[in-house]
Scaffold this active site. Structure first.
Site, PDB file in Angstrom:
ATOM      1  N   CYS A 279       1.657   5.695  -5.216  1.00 35.47           N
ATOM      2  CA  CYS A 279       2.595   6.115  -6.258  1.00 35.47           C
ATOM      3  C   CYS A 279       2.698   7.648  -6.265  1.00 35.47           C
ATOM      4  O   CYS A 279       1.700   8.348  -6.171  1.00 35.47           O
ATOM      5  CB  CYS A 279       2.205   5.679  -7.658  1.00 35.47           C
ATOM      6  SG  CYS A 279       2.140   3.908  -7.863  1.00 35.47           S
TER       7      CYS A 279
ATOM      8  N   ARG B 206       3.800   8.035  -0.536  1.00 37.08           N
ATOM      9  CA  ARG B 206       2.773   7.507  -1.435  1.00 37.08           C
ATOM     10  C   ARG B 206       3.131   6.125  -1.986  1.00 37.08           C
ATOM     11  O   ARG B 206       2.343   5.504  -2.691  1.00 37.08           O
ATOM     12  CB  ARG B 206       2.563   8.464  -2.612  1.00 37.08           C
ATOM     13  CG  ARG B 206       2.194   9.866  -2.205  1.00 37.08           C
ATOM     14  CD  ARG B 206       2.020  10.721  -3.424  1.00 37.08           C
ATOM     15  NE  ARG B 206       0.892  10.286  -4.209  1.00 37.08           N
ATOM     16  CZ  ARG B 206      -0.354  10.659  -4.007  1.00 37.08           C
ATOM     17  NH1 ARG B 206      -0.634  11.493  -3.044  1.00 37.08           N
ATOM     18  NH2 ARG B 206      -1.325  10.209  -4.758  1.00 37.08           N
TER      19      ARG B 206
ATOM     20  N   TRP C 248       4.188   2.157  -5.678  1.00 32.99           N
ATOM     21  CA  TRP C 248       3.532   1.212  -4.779  1.00 32.99           C
ATOM     22  C   TRP C 248       2.916   0.176  -5.702  1.00 32.99           C
ATOM     23  O   TRP C 248       1.959   0.476  -6.411  1.00 32.99           O
ATOM     24  CB  TRP C 248       2.453   1.928  -3.954  1.00 32.99           C
ATOM     25  CG  TRP C 248       1.866   1.083  -2.868  1.00 32.99           C
ATOM     26  CD1 TRP C 248       2.342   0.914  -1.595  1.00 32.99           C
ATOM     27  CD2 TRP C 248       0.662   0.300  -2.944  1.00 32.99           C
ATOM     28  NE1 TRP C 248       1.510   0.086  -0.886  1.00 32.99           N
ATOM     29  CE2 TRP C 248       0.481  -0.311  -1.686  1.00 32.99           C
ATOM     30  CE3 TRP C 248      -0.275   0.043  -3.943  1.00 32.99           C
ATOM     31  CZ2 TRP C 248      -0.597  -1.152  -1.403  1.00 32.99           C
ATOM     32  CZ3 TRP C 248      -1.349  -0.797  -3.665  1.00 32.99           C
ATOM     33  CH2 TRP C 248      -1.500  -1.384  -2.404  1.00 32.99           C
TER      34      TRP C 248
ATOM     35  N   ASN D 272       0.056   6.449 -12.245  1.00 31.08           N
ATOM     36  CA  ASN D 272      -0.454   6.131 -10.915  1.00 31.08           C
ATOM     37  C   ASN D 272      -1.897   5.717 -11.118  1.00 31.08           C
ATOM     38  O   ASN D 272      -2.640   6.425 -11.792  1.00 31.08           O
ATOM     39  CB  ASN D 272      -0.329   7.400 -10.034  1.00 31.08           C
ATOM     40  CG  ASN D 272      -1.096   7.326  -8.745  1.00 31.08           C
ATOM     41  OD1 ASN D 272      -1.482   6.263  -8.300  1.00 31.08           O
ATOM     42  ND2 ASN D 272      -1.315   8.478  -8.145  1.00 31.08           N
ATOM     43  N   GLY D 273      -2.284   4.558 -10.579  1.00 36.57           N
ATOM     44  CA  GLY D 273      -3.665   4.117 -10.753  1.00 36.57           C
ATOM     45  C   GLY D 273      -3.704   2.713 -11.305  1.00 36.57           C
ATOM     46  O   GLY D 273      -2.700   1.999 -11.316  1.00 36.57           O
TER      47      GLY D 273
ATOM     48  N   GLU E 184      -8.688   1.381  16.191  1.00 36.82           N
ATOM     49  CA  GLU E 184      -7.660   2.283  15.653  1.00 36.82           C
ATOM     50  C   GLU E 184      -6.295   1.987  16.293  1.00 36.82           C
ATOM     51  O   GLU E 184      -5.258   2.018  15.621  1.00 36.82           O
ATOM     52  CB  GLU E 184      -8.087   3.744  15.886  1.00 36.82           C
ATOM     53  CG  GLU E 184      -7.031   4.800  15.659  1.00 36.82           C
ATOM     54  CD  GLU E 184      -6.368   4.780  14.285  1.00 36.82           C
ATOM     55  OE1 GLU E 184      -6.878   4.104  13.381  1.00 36.82           O
ATOM     56  OE2 GLU E 184      -5.318   5.426  14.139  1.00 36.82           O
TER      57      GLU E 184
ATOM     58  N   LYS F  75      -2.785   1.125  14.377  1.00 37.72           N
ATOM     59  CA  LYS F  75      -1.509   1.837  14.599  1.00 37.72           C
ATOM     60  C   LYS F  75      -0.398   0.839  14.876  1.00 37.72           C
ATOM     61  O   LYS F  75       0.689   0.925  14.322  1.00 37.72           O
ATOM     62  CB  LYS F  75      -1.600   2.804  15.797  1.00 37.72           C
ATOM     63  CG  LYS F  75      -2.249   4.140  15.570  1.00 37.72           C
ATOM     64  CD  LYS F  75      -1.508   5.102  14.715  1.00 37.72           C
ATOM     65  CE  LYS F  75      -1.889   5.154  13.297  1.00 37.72           C
ATOM     66  NZ  LYS F  75      -3.117   5.210  12.705  1.00 37.72           N
TER      67      LYS F  75
ATOM     68  N   GLU G 203       0.376  -1.339  11.723  1.00 34.93           N
ATOM     69  CA  GLU G 203       0.996  -0.571  10.636  1.00 34.93           C
ATOM     70  C   GLU G 203       2.499  -0.402  10.806  1.00 34.93           C
ATOM     71  O   GLU G 203       3.253  -0.587   9.864  1.00 34.93           O
ATOM     72  CB  GLU G 203       0.390   0.845  10.579  1.00 34.93           C
ATOM     73  CG  GLU G 203      -0.860   0.974   9.779  1.00 34.93           C
ATOM     74  CD  GLU G 203      -1.397   2.402   9.817  1.00 34.93           C
ATOM     75  OE1 GLU G 203      -1.735   2.913   8.754  1.00 34.93           O
ATOM     76  OE2 GLU G 203      -1.497   2.993  10.919  1.00 34.93           O
TER      77      GLU G 203
ATOM     78  N   HIS H 215     -16.965 -13.477  24.739  1.00 38.86           N
ATOM     79  CA  HIS H 215     -17.694 -14.312  23.775  1.00 38.86           C
ATOM     80  C   HIS H 215     -16.756 -14.990  22.785  1.00 38.86           C
ATOM     81  O   HIS H 215     -17.194 -15.456  21.742  1.00 38.86           O
ATOM     82  CB  HIS H 215     -18.735 -13.471  23.026  1.00 38.86           C
ATOM     83  CG  HIS H 215     -19.785 -12.916  23.943  1.00 38.86           C
ATOM     84  ND1 HIS H 215     -20.702 -13.708  24.582  1.00 38.86           N
ATOM     85  CD2 HIS H 215     -20.028 -11.646  24.359  1.00 38.86           C
ATOM     86  CE1 HIS H 215     -21.481 -12.957  25.341  1.00 38.86           C
ATOM     87  NE2 HIS H 215     -21.082 -11.689  25.235  1.00 38.86           N
TER      88      HIS H 215
ATOM     89  N   LYS I 112       0.504   6.060   1.970  1.00 42.76           N
ATOM     90  CA  LYS I 112      -0.289   7.068   2.673  1.00 42.76           C
ATOM     91  C   LYS I 112      -1.619   7.332   1.981  1.00 42.76           C
ATOM     92  O   LYS I 112      -2.656   7.481   2.607  1.00 42.76           O
ATOM     93  CB  LYS I 112       0.533   8.362   2.734  1.00 42.76           C
ATOM     94  CG  LYS I 112      -0.170   9.527   3.405  1.00 42.76           C
ATOM     95  CD  LYS I 112      -0.130   9.365   4.893  1.00 42.76           C
ATOM     96  CE  LYS I 112      -0.744  10.520   5.650  1.00 42.76           C
ATOM     97  NZ  LYS I 112      -1.195  10.068   6.971  1.00 42.76           N
TER      98      LYS I 112
HETATM   99  C1  G6P Z   1      -4.248   4.692   3.989  1.00 41.38           C
HETATM  100  C2  G6P Z   1      -3.367   5.218   5.105  1.00 41.38           C
HETATM  101  C3  G6P Z   1      -4.176   5.367   6.390  1.00 41.38           C
HETATM  102  C4  G6P Z   1      -5.402   6.228   6.134  1.00 41.38           C
HETATM  103  C5  G6P Z   1      -6.253   5.696   4.975  1.00 41.38           C
HETATM  104  C6  G6P Z   1      -7.342   6.673   4.580  1.00 41.38           C
HETATM  105  O1  G6P Z   1      -4.592   3.372   4.227  1.00 41.38           O
HETATM  106  O2  G6P Z   1      -2.283   4.338   5.330  1.00 41.38           O
HETATM  107  O3  G6P Z   1      -3.373   5.972   7.381  1.00 41.38           O
HETATM  108  O4  G6P Z   1      -6.175   6.273   7.282  1.00 41.38           O
HETATM  109  O5  G6P Z   1      -5.420   5.501   3.830  1.00 41.38           O
HETATM  110  O6  G6P Z   1      -6.744   7.840   4.101  1.00 41.38           O
HETATM  111  P1  G6P Z   1      -7.439   9.268   4.026  1.00 41.38           P
HETATM  112  O7  G6P Z   1      -6.424  10.120   3.332  1.00 41.38           O
HETATM  113  O8  G6P Z   1      -8.694   9.086   3.224  1.00 41.38           O
HETATM  114  O9  G6P Z   1      -7.720   9.696   5.414  1.00 41.38           O
END
Ligand code: G6P
Length: 592
Positions: A2, A28, A75, A101-102, A470, A474, A477, A493, A587
């Site tokens: 948010c 956000r 969000w 927000n929260g 990772e 990616k 996402e 396995h 984000k």
């Molecule tokens: C969210 C984002 C990710 C990020 C994670 C941690 O899930 O979509 O891209 O890695 O938060 O965020 P930070 O700001 O703590 O690195």
């Protein structure tokens, strides 16, 4: 999670400014948005599902003259994505308006009490309950006191911003979720969840800390401790970022821009004060247990720390996801070192881990990109990642910079900092060469081949195992393709049962020691029909498609993840997804 933005001051186009500012906060949350603007003795609210609207398509009354406006991009947490659940939320008598927000954890109990008193709700949100709580207080108290009384009932993390139809002020309060006051010229103030919202107008900021509130009027910003109502004197800080780095420039998307910025972000990340790096390395050497803690991509970077310290320094460090930390707190003492890793410095699960560790007196040294974040302010010391704003939801440039800092620390812990620096400088130079248009096109061609697959797998060994995880994040996402990462040796396995004719399998080849083993694993997949995409400094017979990366020994996780970032980006484009705003994500995750 948010985005909040508000303005009060002499500019009469406050609403337009807030709508524009919200666009820069959409990373956000972007499932719905809304704005409230104050007219002489009234408040106009406009809210809608979807992304923040284009100014020229909005109703005219929204863009009339106003010197006070607040806005929100959502969000969803409580209640689905509907116009009614979008913020701002009015009270029943339309006296005040609130954005939030929260998560108001005990909202249901409070809502039940208010329902018994006859309140009627128009949304399913926890936010609307706060508005009603303030309204209930307004029967006996003034605006400020009513807000204070209501806030004291909220359990959980929040940032809220409230306006009253008869008062020329913005009241805001926070616990856990960020709120920053921007100080403009001529007595004007901005308030936002993040600085890019007002970076165009001012770089001067004051931070609201936990359990504090601020009252913004034209010409004054008064900060208070919520519990005691003691006034606090805030220091003004000048932000180092400029508005240009916070914009897309010539790129179609922030994600691509940030991937390409890796030509120089690594240089910036390793350009650290040697004394700082040595000090942190000493703290690691002297700690009774070092824990790297982070979430999402940052969590995967934490996992690389285990491998990098083991390989480079023959030292054991621990890594743990922020959300899993509560089960580990039994091992934390005042001799433990906690190293949170984060881009935003606002991720709720990571902040909570810090709180737990601080309670027992552990030392906190964070590796964080946003140097003025909550995390930075909670830490004993920080190592800045120095990447500038990262706005695409999928983290790219900050990931590789954070890993570079880990490599510096591992070398420094065995008194070989300059060796580590040389390796990383060479790596940065090679990345500079690698990221040329021909290279990017070669990966785009692969994306064309893979765009209709619904599943793919990524394997790695050693420090490239976290990068296989990772890579999967990616791809998930932004392309929405089912992708899974595995430790290459684990494939046989179980997961190898998933390989069929042409199933894509990306093989992240690490430094020489693990090379022959992972190539054997690739062979096992190919023997079962898999389509092998090799990310490797050298071409190998087993590869059906080769993506060349430079030879950089132990820094291979840094170079190996970059082509996958490009691949994920292009798959998103080909599958008609917006890579900057993937569905269901945000984000900055400021809720647990
Ligand atoms: C969210 C984002 C990710 C990020 C994670 C941690 O899930 O979509 O891209 O890695 O938060 O965020 P930070 O700001 O703590 O690195």
């Amino acid at each position: 999670m948010c985005g909040i933005f508000g303005y009060i001051g002499p500019k009469t186009n406050a609403a337009k400014m807030v709508i524009e500012g919200l666009k820069s906060l959409e990373y956000r949350g972007y499932d719905s948005w809304g704005i409230a603007l104050k007219t002489d003795n009234d408040i106009i609210v406009y809210k809608k599902t979807g992304k923040v609207g284009e100014i020229n398509k909005l109703p005219k009354n929204l863009l009339g003259k106003t010197e006070l406006a607040i806005g929100h991009t959502r969000w969803a947490t409580h209640g689905g994505v509907t116009n009614a659940n979008a913020h701002p939320h009015f009270t029943e008598n339309k006296e005040i308006v609130l954005i939030h927000n929260g998560i108001f954890e005990n909202y249901f109990e409070v809502k039940k009490q208010l329902l018994r008193k006859g309140h009627k709700f128009t949304s399913e949100t926890d936010t609307e309950v706060i508005a009603h709580l303030i309204q209930e207080n307004l029967k006996r108290h003034d605006f400020e006191q009513s807000v204070k009384n209501a806030i004291k009932k909220i359990e959980g993390r929040y940032a809220i911003v409230i306006i009253h139809k008869n008062e020329n002020k913005i009241i805001a309060a926070r616990r856990g979720s960020p709120l920053i006051v921007g100080v403009g010229k001529n007595g004007e103030y901005y308030i936002a969840s993040d600085v890019p919202a007002f970076l165009k107008y001012t770089k001067k900021v004051m931070y609201l800390d936990n359990d504090q509130m601020v009252i913004l009027s034209e010409n004054s910003a008064k900060f208070y401790e919520i519990k005691t109502h003691k006034e606090i004197h805030k220091k003004m800080i000048e932000i180092g970022w400029d508005s240009q780095t916070a914009e897309k420039g010539a790129y179609a998307h922030f994600m691509l821009k940030e991937i390409m910025e890796q030509k120089e972000t690594l240089y910036r990340a390793i350009n650290q004060d040697d004394r700082l790096i040595k000090k942190v390395a000493d703290a690691i050497n002297n700690a009774c247990g070092t824990y790297f803690v982070g979430c999402g991509t940052a969590g995967k970077v934490c996992l690389t720390a285990e491998y990098l310290f083991s390989e480079i320094a023959h030292k054991h460090v621990n890594s743990i996801f922020g959300s899993e930390f509560p089960t580990h707190h039994h091992f934390i003492t005042n001799k433990t070192l906690l190293i949170p890793i984060s881009q935003s410095g606002e991720t709720a699960d990571t902040l909570e881990a810090i709180e737990v560790a601080k309670e027992v007196g552990a030392k906190i040294i964070s590796i964080v990109n946003v140097e003025t974040s909550t995390m930075a302010r909670m830490s004993d010391l920080i190592i800045p990642v120095k990447c500038g704003p990262e706005k695409a939801v999928a983290s790219t440039k900050v990931t590789t910079a954070q890993m570079a800092i880990l490599i510096l620390l591992a070398y420094a812990s065995i008194e070989k900092l300059s060796e580590g620096k040389i390796l990383l400088l060479e790596t940065a130079e090679k990345i500079n060469d690698m990221l040329n248009p021909g290279y990017v096109m070669h990966i785009f061609k692969l994306a064309e081949k893979l765009k209709n697959f619904e599943s793919m797998y990524i394997i790695g060994r050693g420090a490239n195992y976290p990068m296989a995880l990772e890579s999967a994040i990616k791809l998930q996402e932004v392309s929405y393709i089912h992708a899974e990462g595995f430790a290459a040796g684990e494939l046989k396995h179980g997961p190898i049962a998933l390989i069929q004719k042409n199933t894509p399998c990306i093989v992240l080849v690490g430094e020489n020691g693990s090379k022959s083993a992972i190539l054997s694993n690739a062979m096992e997949v190919r023997a079962r029909g898999g389509y092998i995409i090799g990310v490797s400094p050298t071409h190998e017979e087993v590869f059906d498609y080769w993506i060349r990366v430079p030879e950089v020994s132990i820094a291979s996780p840094i170079v190996n993840i970059i082509p996958i970032q490009i691949l994920a980006y292009q798959l998103a484009i080909l599958r008609k997804n917006n890579p900057d705003m993937p569905r269901n994500l945000a984000k900055s995750v400021t809720v647990k």
